[in-house]
Design an enzyme around this catalytic site. Structure first.
Site, short mmCIF file in Angstrom:
data_model
loop_
_atom_site.label_atom_id
_atom_site.label_comp_id
_atom_site.label_asym_id
_atom_site.label_seq_id
_atom_site.Cartn_x
_atom_site.Cartn_y
_atom_site.Cartn_z
N ALA A 60 0.85 -1.18 0.00
CA ALA A 60 0.00 0.00 0.00
C ALA A 60 0.89 1.23 0.00
O ALA A 60 1.96 1.23 0.59
CB ALA A 60 -0.90 0.00 1.23
N LYS A 88 -6.39 3.54 -4.21
CA LYS A 88 -6.48 3.67 -2.75
C LYS A 88 -6.67 5.14 -2.41
O LYS A 88 -5.87 5.97 -2.84
CB LYS A 88 -5.18 3.14 -2.13
#
Lengths: 517, 493
Positions: A60, A88
């Site tokens: 991430a 994201k």
């Protein structure tokens, strides 16, 4: 290339930059160096060993990664297809304040300043008067997360749909491979091999060359240590000390395991507090990445494995893999002619997806302060580099520690410990300031932004007892009306967005991969 | 201190008092805070002048103080920067202007391209790439428009005769409804835990929850009452005496200030419509005041009058905010007179106070934050001032003393990094634009030993073309700008 005419032959040899290690850090460094430094002046070599696995930190990322990719000129859709990436726009924290509660740290702003006063002062005032809902209701990015929606931010900066940025979930190993494929044709020399010996210049103590298992000797002017936790050159050869931060960040193990992708495809990372740490859930196109970051002081590996497997939302693909680490950083990242980038320079748990950002910051700072001919290595440049390195690490550390210390998970030994531990003075001050006055940290350099601090301060249950009296220049009824209008614009616009999964399918569908066993 | 601030009491004098009172009143009155200003006898002299940085416009806008009226009422002038000149001629001159130097090339800052070109023999001064500096050289005022905004920042400050400016701000304070009283004698009443409970002004008691010390280097509240010590910066600043004097105005009136260095120290000339104001800083250990004044006349070639001599003792109070008292301006930090940054320091203090204004709950965290930020902000101003003494190439015992003094460590780092790489390290809370740091460091003679190598990616021809285009743009832009007389004439409007 054609042989250069005479004047060229008078030019000094290119400065030889040798990158040791081919993980995310190594290939990000190699790519940026070869893109941004003139080829006639810098020869970039990367040594990696097929024998040594990479940690593959951080699946991430933070929105800064898009700037990095754009700087390289990478095509976004292609990059996303080839790394199984998804979008994201925030991180959801589940149970961090106390079990059952959740909040999102969005990659976006909360509200807007009114009457020259930051939004949170107005919100705190209205909230105390019962005229506002929760702070997190005033973020467009959070509303989009709640709808599992994604679209590119609006180009019109005045639009509510422009109040966020985005990052990616991707497979870090695939990203390193993607960058390798990108960088080699652009001039990076890749050498397969394992470093078995380091030769130093007797006079300067600088690293002169590396000897590989094959017997090959690789000379260099500057060595970029991307060797991961080993920190082969900076921690090893140059013997730079380690600042242990485990008294603030006691987690020292992670178990990682992927599972089959589930629906819907979430446009955010989910991090769930557990008895002795926390689990992550990162949705990619081909699978979901999962892991449990825990403290070996407060649990054992067998129990941790059970916790992780119980947290999965689909069957695991294989056995959980164990990683060991310690929170902290090197006393310096640049020593002599060696610069540590990535895990070789320090480790902060991936609680706020900072690993790849810290690599990016290190690489860009290195490019700005890169040694040049004829002076070569210059301790003055190293001093500035190390100053910036400290700013990045120390500010990020304070933000991470905040997530732990402000918890009401009473009766769980890890959480009791972090709630009562002595904090870095800089963090204790930030918390006290927010609690007393609603003023949130706001600095120019380094992570994190004021809105990020707000998201986590309030999310962790720290509410301001008061607010800047200047906020009271707006009559309370007007304020309530503005807040209602803001929330309406957020909700209406967020409801109108495309589902994240649909967006990915039309923009950057990745080839189906055999899930790794 | 825990009570909600209902009454704010300022004690001070002159422009800092009235600027503070007006800004605080404008911001806080709608929030129900009553502002009282107690005015002590003025210490201003007819020769005194304020030079403002461009940022002051933001405060003036808050006060609805319009530029034309201000310049008319004070007989002030526009200022596009400061020309720094060696009177012995050995080191030329350079203009440190309130605007951008050059425009980006291929998305990168202009400056390193100039550093590189100069190392390769380019003989075009940095200031020639600045429309603001070029306008100043031609006696014009640079008025930003769309095209110049694309090129880069163009800004200006003012030179304002101090007595007239203070009077103008006092009028604003009155218009805004600040409660005003004057006092020759002040007694201080302390309350719980040593907080200030009230000021007794010529026998009249004025109570409040928060007190603002704008008494200048007197530091009547923060220093004399609360006993907060001044941390001396003497070691970095060789001047301990300052003359202010004035002479006839120049015709035409230049649109910049001039700092003239010569062996006994420096003189700064601040042109206004009313007069040419002159500041002279020197060391009492090296020069007698009478001699200094005589030399000043000779060095400036001006018939000086109305001279007044004052000491200068730079340093920062250990805390700008202690108990329930916030010191603003020289009461919190006495700056060296170089670059005339006193009003800028007042502005920083006010803006920071409004951001961290006490809430009526626990004020300690706000106070700590204020003190942390102001310390850091003041130290960066100190560095920007001290660097001139550290690097000045001028001859004489005064300048030798400055060069010999050990610089503050942060400044040593800034200079070392710039010397090595031509980059100013990004420092938190530095309110001086990078362009000004660069112009000053280059002007003082640093030739960076390298530049960021990524700019070598740009083809030499591209860079040459861009440089030529910039010089052309500067020339065309400046020619369109009004002369100072025209700009002031418009101001008379």
């Amino acid at each position: 290339m054609a042989p250069a005419p005479e004047p060229e032959s008078l030019k000094p040899d290119p400065l030889k930059v040798v990158i040791v290690g081919g993980g995310t850090a190594g290939w990000m460094a190699a790519s940026a160096l070869v893109k941004l430094l003139p080829a006639q002046d810098y020869a970039v070599t990367l040594i990696e060993s097929d024998e040594i696995g990479t940690v593959g930190v951080g699946e991430a990322t933070l929105p800064h990664i898009k700037v990095f990719n754009d700087t390289l000129g990478i095509d976004e859709a292609q990059f996303m297809r080839e790394t199984q990436a998804a979008f994201k726009i925030g991180i959801e924290f589940v149970g961090w304040d106390r079990p059952g509660e959740r909040y999102v740290h969005p990659f976006g702003t909360f509200g807007e300043p009114w009457a020259g006063v930051d939004f949170q002062h107005h919100w705190a005032r209205a909230h105390a008067a019962g005229r506002a809902s929760e702070l997190h209701d005033y973020s467009f990015a959070i509303a989009a997360c709640r709808n599992n929606a994604f679209e590119f931010p609006d180009k019109d900066p005045k639009s509510i749909r422009a109040t966020y940025a985005y990052a990616y979930h991707f497979d870090a190993a695939l990203y390193a491979q993607f960058l390798r494929r990108w960088a080699i044709p652009r001039g990076v020399t890749r050498i397969e091999g394992k470093v078995v010996d380091v030769a130093r210049d007797a006079a300067t103590g600088h690293v002169a060359s590396l000897t590989l298992a094959s017997g090959a000797e690789i000379e260099g002017d500057l060595f970029v240590d991307c060797s991961g936790f080993r920190s082969l050159l900076v921690g090893g050869t140059m013997d730079v000390g380690w600042q242990d931060w485990s008294h603030w960040l006691p987690c020292d193990r992670a178990l990682a395991v992927p599972n089959i992708r589930t629906e819907p495809l979430l446009p955010y990372t989910r991090l769930t507090a557990q008895e002795a740490g926390w689990t992550w859930r990162i949705g990619l196109q081909h699978r979901t990445g999962n892991g449990y970051v825990f403290s070996s002081r407060f649990t054992d590996e067998e129990r941790a494995r059970d916790v992780l497997l119980a947290a999965l939302d689909a069957p695991p693909l294989g056995e959980p893999r164990l990683l060991r680490f310690q929170a902290g950083r090197r006393a310096a990242a640049w020593a002599g002619n060696c610069v540590a980038v990535g895990l070789a320079s320090g480790f902060l748990e991936p609680l706020e997806s900072t690993s790849i950002f810290l690599i990016q910051a290190a690489v860009m700072d290195l490019i700005g302060l890169m040694p040049t001919r004829p002076s070569g290595i210059d301790p003055r440049l190293a001093a500035e580099y190390n100053r910036l390195f400290e700013v990045h690490y120390d500010r990020t550390r304070d933000f991470l520690v905040l997530h732990y210390t402000a918890n009401r998970r009473h009766g769980q030994p890890l959480w009791d410990h972090v709630r009562n531990m002595e904090l870095p003075e800089s963090l204790a001050h930030k918390i006290a300031l927010f609690r007393a006055s609603a003023a949130a940290p706001d600095y120019r350099y380094g992570l994190f932004s004021r809105d990020s601090w707000l998201a986590v301060l309030v999310g962790q249950g720290i509410l301001p007892a008061a607010w800047n009296p200047l906020a009271e220049t707006v009559p309370l009824d007007d304020l309530a009306a503005r807040l209602a209008d803001l929330k309406y614009r957020i909700d209406v616009n967020a409801a109108d967005m495309t589902a994240h999964g649909d967006f990915i399918r039309s923009y950057c569908p990745a080839p189906a991969l055999e899930p790794a066993a | 201190m825990s009570a909600r601030v209902q009454s704010l009491v300022l004690l001070g004098r002159d422009a800092p008092l009235w600027l503070a009172a007006s800004v605080l009143q404008a911001a806080l009155k709608p929030a129900g805070v009553a502002v009282t200003a107690i005015e002590l006898p003025s210490l201003l002299h007819v020769s005194d002048v304020y030079a403002t940085l461009p940022g002051i416009e933001a405060l003036h806008t808050r006060l609805r103080l319009d530029e034309a009226g201000l310049l008319r009422a004070t007989a002030g002038a526009f200022s596009l920067g400061q020309n720094i000149r060696d009177m012995l001629g050995g080191h030329g001159q350079f203009l440190n202007a309130y605007g951008a130097y050059g425009t980006p090339i291929e998305g990168n800052d202009f400056f390193p391209y100039w550093v590189k070109a100069r190392a390769l023999g380019l003989d075009v001064a940095l200031e020639q790439f600045s429309p603001t500096a070029a306008a100043a050289r031609q006696g014009r005022v640079m008025i930003p428009d769309e095209a110049s905004e694309v090129y880069g920042r163009a800004d200006y400050g003012y030179h304002l005769p101090a007595i007239a400016y203070a009077a103008g701000l006092k009028t604003v304070a009155a218009r805004l409804g600040v409660a005003m009283r004057t006092a020759n004698h002040i007694a201080i009443e302390r309350g719980d835990g040593g907080d200030i409970a009230a000021l007794v002004a010529d026998g009249e008691r004025v109570a409040g929850e928060l007190f603002v010390d704008v008494t200048g280097s007197d530091a009547a509240l923060i220093g004399k009452t609360l006993g907060i010590d001044q941390h001396s910066w003497r070691a970095h600043f060789p001047a301990d005496r300052v003359f202010a004097a004035r002479a006839q105005p120049f015709t035409p009136i230049p649109t910049y200030a001039e700092l003239r260095a010569w062996p006994p120290g420096w003189a700064a000339l601040y042109p206004t419509q009313a007069a040419t104001h002159v500041i002279h800083a020197f060391s009492s250990a090296l020069t007698e005041p009478e001699a200094a004044l005589a030399q000043l006349g000779a060095a400036t070639g001006l018939a000086l009058g109305d001279a007044v001599l004052r000491p200068s003792d730079p340093g920062r109070r250990d805390q700008a905010w202690a108990h329930n008292c916030v010191a603003i301006g020289s009461a919190a930090c006495a700056l060296d007179p170089i670059h005339n940054l006193d009003l800028h320091a007042v502005q920083l203090g006010l803006i920071t106070l409004l951001t961290y204004f006490p809430t009526g709950q626990d004020a300690a965290p706000s106070r700590d934050e204020y003190n942390r930020l102001m310390r850091s902000s003041f130290e960066r101003l100190r560095d920007y001032q001290a660097v001139l003494y550290m690097l000045a190439p001028y001859p004489g015992a005064f300048w030798d003393g400055g060069r010999a003094a050990p610089p503050p460590p942060e400044l040593a780092h800034i200079v070392a990094t710039f010397r090595a790489r031509g980059e100013v390290p990004p420092m938190e809370d530095d309110s001086i634009p990078t362009d000004n740091w660069r112009a000053l460091l280059i002007g003082l003679g640093i030739a960076p030993e390298s530049y960021p190598p990524r700019i070598d990616a740009a083809a030499a021809d591209t860079v040459k073309t861009q440089f030529r285009a910039m010089l052309g743009f500067v020339k065309d832009t400046v020619q369109r700008q009004p002369t100072h007389a025209q700009a002031l004439g418009l101001a008379h409007g």
